[in-house]
Structures are given as structure tokens and as C-alpha cells.
Design a protein around this motif. Sequence first.
Motif, PDB file in Angstrom:
ATOM      1  N   LEU A  42     -18.544   0.929 -22.717  1.00 15.69           N
ATOM      2  CA  LEU A  42     -18.289  -0.013 -21.616  1.00 15.69           C
ATOM      3  C   LEU A  42     -16.798  -0.293 -21.460  1.00 15.69           C
ATOM      4  CD1 LEU A  42     -21.309  -2.480 -21.847  1.00 15.69           C
ATOM      5  CD2 LEU A  42     -20.649  -1.144 -19.840  1.00 15.69           C
ATOM      6  N   SER A  43     -16.068  -0.204 -22.592  1.00 17.50           N
ATOM      7  CA  SER A  43     -14.623  -0.440 -22.495  1.00 17.50           C
ATOM      8  C   SER A  43     -13.927   0.690 -21.732  1.00 17.50           C
ATOM      9  CB  SER A  43     -14.017  -0.607 -23.890  1.00 17.50           C
ATOM     10  OG  SER A  43     -14.014   0.632 -24.574  1.00 17.50           O
TER      11      SER A  43
ATOM     12  N   PHE B 190     -22.530  -4.204 -17.926  1.00 21.53           N
ATOM     13  CA  PHE B 190     -22.636  -5.318 -18.887  1.00 21.53           C
ATOM     14  C   PHE B 190     -23.789  -5.047 -19.839  1.00 21.53           C
ATOM     15  CE2 PHE B 190     -24.408  -9.225 -20.539  1.00 21.53           C
ATOM     16  CZ  PHE B 190     -23.294  -9.927 -20.959  1.00 21.53           C
TER      17      PHE B 190
ATOM     18  N   ASP C 281     -14.271  -0.334 -17.699  1.00 21.78           N
ATOM     19  CA  ASP C 281     -13.933  -1.682 -17.270  1.00 21.78           C
ATOM     20  C   ASP C 281     -15.151  -2.608 -17.280  1.00 21.78           C
ATOM     21  OD1 ASP C 281     -11.807  -3.334 -16.598  1.00 21.78           O
ATOM     22  OD2 ASP C 281     -12.379  -3.353 -14.477  1.00 21.78           O
ATOM     23  N   GLY C 282     -16.092  -2.289 -18.145  1.00 22.41           N
ATOM     24  CA  GLY C 282     -17.272  -3.142 -18.273  1.00 22.41           C
ATOM     25  C   GLY C 282     -17.103  -4.107 -19.423  1.00 22.41           C
ATOM     26  N   CYS C 283     -18.185  -4.757 -19.816  1.00 29.00           N
ATOM     27  CA  CYS C 283     -18.105  -5.750 -20.868  1.00 29.00           C
ATOM     28  C   CYS C 283     -19.318  -5.674 -21.791  1.00 29.00           C
ATOM     29  CB  CYS C 283     -18.000  -7.146 -20.253  1.00 29.00           C
ATOM     30  SG  CYS C 283     -17.753  -8.420 -21.492  1.00 29.00           S
ATOM     31  N   PHE C 284     -19.048  -5.673 -23.080  1.00 29.16           N
ATOM     32  CA  PHE C 284     -20.104  -5.692 -24.091  1.00 29.16           C
ATOM     33  C   PHE C 284     -19.978  -6.989 -24.874  1.00 29.16           C
ATOM     34  CE2 PHE C 284     -21.304  -5.348 -28.516  1.00 29.16           C
ATOM     35  CZ  PHE C 284     -22.559  -4.776 -28.466  1.00 29.16           C
ATOM     36  N   ILE C 285     -21.111  -7.617 -25.152  1.00 26.47           N
ATOM     37  CA  ILE C 285     -21.070  -8.759 -26.072  1.00 26.47           C
ATOM     38  C   ILE C 285     -22.288  -8.708 -26.984  1.00 26.47           C
ATOM     39  CG2 ILE C 285     -22.168 -10.397 -24.448  1.00 26.47           C
ATOM     40  CD1 ILE C 285     -20.313 -12.564 -25.778  1.00 26.47           C
ATOM     41  N   GLN C 286     -22.021  -8.912 -28.269  1.00 28.82           N
ATOM     42  CA  GLN C 286     -23.130  -9.063 -29.209  1.00 28.82           C
ATOM     43  C   GLN C 286     -23.423 -10.552 -29.295  1.00 28.82           C
ATOM     44  OE1 GLN C 286     -23.197  -6.725 -32.838  1.00 28.82           O
ATOM     45  NE2 GLN C 286     -23.981  -8.509 -33.916  1.00 28.82           N
TER      46      GLN C 286
ATOM     47  N   MET D 290     -22.882  -7.914 -11.820  1.00 25.76           N
ATOM     48  CA  MET D 290     -22.846  -6.649 -12.555  1.00 25.76           C
ATOM     49  C   MET D 290     -24.249  -6.127 -12.815  1.00 25.76           C
ATOM     50  SD  MET D 290     -19.992  -6.824 -15.540  1.00 25.76           S
ATOM     51  CE  MET D 290     -18.278  -6.401 -15.215  1.00 25.76           C
TER      52      MET D 290
ATOM     53  N   MET E  27      -9.868   7.265 -22.884  1.00 22.50           N
ATOM     54  CA  MET E  27     -10.734   6.719 -21.837  1.00 22.50           C
ATOM     55  C   MET E  27     -11.570   7.831 -21.206  1.00 22.50           C
ATOM     56  SD  MET E  27     -10.103   3.504 -21.734  1.00 22.50           S
ATOM     57  CE  MET E  27      -9.816   2.403 -20.372  1.00 22.50           C
TER      58      MET E  27
ATOM     59  N   ALA F   3     -20.948  -0.537 -26.827  1.00 20.53           N
ATOM     60  CA  ALA F   3     -19.785  -1.324 -27.256  1.00 20.53           C
ATOM     61  C   ALA F   3     -18.492  -0.546 -27.020  1.00 20.53           C
ATOM     62  CB  ALA F   3     -19.912  -1.693 -28.729  1.00 20.53           C
TER      63      ALA F   3
END
Lengths: 381, 290
Positions: free
Chosen positions: A49-50, A29, A53-58, A77, A1, A46
Motif C-alpha cells: 500500500l505504501s 486502505f 499512496d495507500g494506507c495500512f494500519i494494524q 477509499m 516503488m 503493509a
Amino acid sequence: MKPAVLTGEYFMTGDVACAEGALAAGCRFFGGYPITPATEIAERMAIRLSHVDGCFIQMEDEIGAMASVLGASWGGMKSMTATSGPGFSLMMENIGLGICTETPCVVVNVQRGGPSTGLPTHGAQGDMMQARWGSHGHYEIIALAPSSPQEIFYLTITAFNLSEKYRLPVLIMTDEIIGHMSEKVIIPEAKSIKTVSRPKPKGRKDRFKPFAPGPNGVAPMPAAGEGYNLHITGLTHDEKGYPVMTVEAQTEMMARITEKIQRNLDDIIRTDSYLLEDAEIAVVSYGISARTSIAAVAEARKLGIKAGLLRLVTIWPFPEDQIRKLADRVKGFVTVEINLGQIHREVERCAGGKVPIFLVGHPGGTIIHPDSVVKMLMEAF
Amino acid sequence: MEEIPTPSKEQPHHPLDDLIRTDRIPHIWCPGCGIGTVFSACLAALKASGINLQKTVMVSGIGCSGRAAGYVKLDSFHTTHGRAIPFATGLKLANPELNIVVFSGDGDLFAIGGNHFIHAARRNMDITVICVNNLNYGMTGGQVAATTPYLAKSTTTPAGNPETPFNLPLMAYACGATYVARWTMLHIRDLTDSITEALCKKGFSFIEALSPCPVNYGRRNKQKPLDMLKLYQEKAIIKNDADPATLDIDFEKGIILGKFIDLDRPTFIENYDKIYRPSRLQENVPELNS
């Protein structure tokens, strides 16, 4: 991390530096879709962000990517996406929704040759006017053009700060060359990075109006789920956010979304210069082409031509005053860009016919060689 | 002498008024339209579900049904045509505490927005999607939709629809939805119960609500305003757990209604947390300090 701000000295591509700038700005995000030459931004986000504590989306396409970015912004966000020409075209309608609903977010366009599928792996600067007017209707937008991986790191932070402050999508108009070049990037300590977050409303929730302008022309912005019973629509709406289908409501809403930019030009517009103080010929350029121009100006000076560079960092809103002032004192302008004359027309408009103006342009696929700028400086003046 | 009380000048309150932006009434829906009935079933379900309404958001696309977001007194977003689901996806991912209801029409969700529906169901995004299916594009004046029955007339199929419509529950099931039901706006209690159940259920839930559009669909297909309701009454076959492949809408043979799918599989966020954000999972909390 790893932490959000990777303080240190790196050899990094522009795409990766852009992702690191976003994280340093507080972006948590990313909704994206793969496209050359912007994919590396998504790939970096990708994993990174992990860490925070963020979020990635394809997403399934760029339309969905842009919609998810707006949704995430209203979810509280700081959010972004990155794309190139074809994807930028698909995002346009929802960029308009972001403008109309005053939604902060950042959209990166790593430009490649167009039109259509064009030259996916070769750079260009052909989307500059699309950045200004690509979504339908009249509006103001902010677009920034970095000239190096180091600068894209900082300008991505600036883009987030401006988007949060003025509540609108801010565009970073970079190109394949900057995106894929590796250079030294220094990431400073987290505490030295100034980040801005949208102001939160105060006072009674039932009286809050999500579009009532504050002192700088911008309303504070709550997130969904905070008890404001917000209604947010892409229809023409009043300060409450309710749709109103009248000429008056349209006029008022348009004033809100345009004046917040027009009244804060000094805060938004950034330019840089090189040997411009005593210059008789002003070269105007931005992004990768500004680096071409620096080399050309240096060479021209050796040849006894008093050239100087005005580098546009903010492209939209256009630095009109800066060009007008120059038009009063220089003998002429040369615009340098990887297209067949987009910002060139803006320079021409602002020069107002006072002095001649020439274009060193290229249809895309390669960087402009400094020699072609030097040649123009020698032949035209 | 007995005192006769003066009738109150105030309008009597509707039991759902607290969930409605009464300052936006009258609504735009035509006489005979069924959207309002589906909308009240949704509001009644929101109340019955017991979910935290302050953390509940309605997202709509464009069209007649898409106007629901403008009338509900919750955080509500009226987005672009077809994009309610990806907008809702961003909202949910940014704040997983939110309960998200996508309320929109068949044209919005299944033609222009079809791709997003497919992928949100595949990902098992934890949202509830309510589709008001009125078999045509109502707001633009009655054009053919992806749900218009074969041979039905519309302004863009004036001699009859040459296309085959979608079987929406089959599509939802095939894409991975974990809850799938279909009712008509006449089956108001069943519809309300289904929405309530879907709101409380984790994962991608889909409810199709058949609803008449007498002004644009009925008029061109020789149906008087009540004819469609009679069809709903006479041709409804309630068959829970029916095979989704048998759910094509055929007004001659009958329309199968019911709850067809109710299963569990991990949501996108659960899987994402497991792989990318283990610190968010409770059992891993101590690792935060490592």
C-alpha cells in the motif's frame, strides 16, 4: 516503488495473490489484525500500500479493524480487511453495520478449523453459514469462493467491483490451503483489468438522499467531506439516512438492502462446471474442495460413472436456479466440502427431494482426498 | 395611530440552528439531562474554531450521547457501540483533510470501546474525542458504568457499586493523548474554549464533560435534578496543569477541572508519511519523478 498492478508471471501464494488482486482493484486502505492463516495478506498490504499512496494500519483487534474499513470506505477509499474464523466472529457486528449503511468494502476469510481457536494452521470450510447469517438480523450478502491463487487474484477484483456496484461488504471465503499454497499466478496488464467504482451523486447537494435507490436498486455514494451533510446510522433509517423507528421504515429499508441483491442475481452469481453437460450425477463443490472434486470426477468417468462437477464460485446469494435445473435432469447430487454439511443443506433444499443427495464432508484440518469422493460415487449410485 | 407589528409566526432562530438538523428536533434527551448543553458547547466551538466545517465530521457510538451525530448538520456517522474511534480512524486515514470529532458517552468510549480509546491515544491519531460523562448507562435505564462512583447505586448495583471508577484524564494522559481537559456542563464557557482549542490542535485531544443524568443516576442516588448542578458549582476546583494522577472524581473532596495536558508529538499520519509515504511530505515532492 512498484505499480499497483504487478504485471507478470509469478509463483505466488493465495494470500499474496489476494493482496495483489486488491491493489489491482483499486484498494487503498487495509485495516487488519494478525491471525493465522490470513496474516500474509496483511503483511503484503503493509508494504504494497505504501507503493501506491495507500494506507495500512494494524488495529488493536478485529472489531476495530472492521470499523476502520467502514470508516475508510466513507472517507472515499476502497478498503478491505482479511482474517480467519475467530477474527471473522469479532467482525460480524460491524459487517452488519456495513450492510445496514450500504458501505462497500471487502472482507477476506482464510478459513481454518473451528469452532473456537480450533486448528489455526489447518484448512477448513466451516464458516460458510456464518458468512451467510453471522451478523444479526435478516440481510443479503455476497460471498465468493476461489479455488486457486490465480483465481483469488481475479475474484478479489470481482469482490471489489461487486461491493462498489451494490454498496455492501463482499466476502471472499477462501481457506488455509488456498491461502498458503504457491502456484503460478499471471497478473495481466493494468489496462486489461476492469474496475468499478461507486457512482458519485449528481445534482443539488441539499436534496441528495444517500439511500434513495437508483436504477439498479443502489444509491450513488458520496464521501465524507464533499458537502452533502450526510447522516449515516446503523439504526433503521429512511432514504435520507435519518433514523425512523417504525414498522414501515423497517420494511422499506429491508426491501432496499435485500432487493438490490435479489434483483441482480444474474449479474452476481458465477458458477463453473466440468463434464456436467451429460452428467447423471452432479458433484457440487467450491474452493479447494472443488479441485478435489475435479480429480474425483475424472477418475469416476474412467470407471464409467457419468459424474460432472458444478463448481460454485458465488456461494451467496446461493445459485438456487442452477441446482433446481440440475435436479430435474440428474439422478443425484454429491456435495463435497470441508465441514459436516453446510452448503450440502442448501443443495438439499434446492433439490427439493427430487433426487437423492449425499455429502462427502470432513470436520476440518485437511483437504478431502479424491478417493473418498470416488468411493461415494461408486457406492451411492 | 401607531401600527403594531404582527409577531412573526415563525420560531425565532437559534444562533446554532445552521449546525443543527432542525428537522430532527425534538431530540431524545430527557429534561434535566446535560448532553444538550455539552452538544451546544461543541457546536459553538466548531463555529469559533474557524475550521472548515464542510471538511468536519462527527462520529458517535451508541447511547444517549451517541445520538449527537444524528442532530449535527455536518457529515455524521452513528456507528456501533464502542466503535466510534476505530471508525473515525479509518475515515481520517482515508482522508487526512477531514477534521474529526468523536462525540460519545462514558459507557461507549471507556467500557465497550475502551481498547480503541487506549490505542488511538497511543498512536496519536489526529482526532478530538469529547466524552459526556454522566456516570452511568442512561439509555438502557441506569446501569453501572466504568465511571460510576464507588458505592453509587444503579439498577445493576442496587446496593451500591463495589467497583472503582476510571480516572479518565489520567487514562488519556497515560495512553498518550496530547490534549486533556475536564469541565462540567455548567462550566459552559471553559468547556467551549477547551473544545475550540482541541479542534485546532493537532493530535489526539480528549475532553471529559461531566453531565447530570437526573432520570437514571440522580433518582437512585438521592439527587434532585438541581443537586448535581449545585455539586458542579460548589465542588469544582479549577486547577489547570493539575497532576492527572490526582483527578479521581470525589464529590466530597471536590472535582478538579481544567486543562491538564497540552503537548506536541508527531501524529500517526505524520510518522506514517515519514516512513512509508515520503512522497507525501512536501520536501520530498521532487522525488515523485525518480
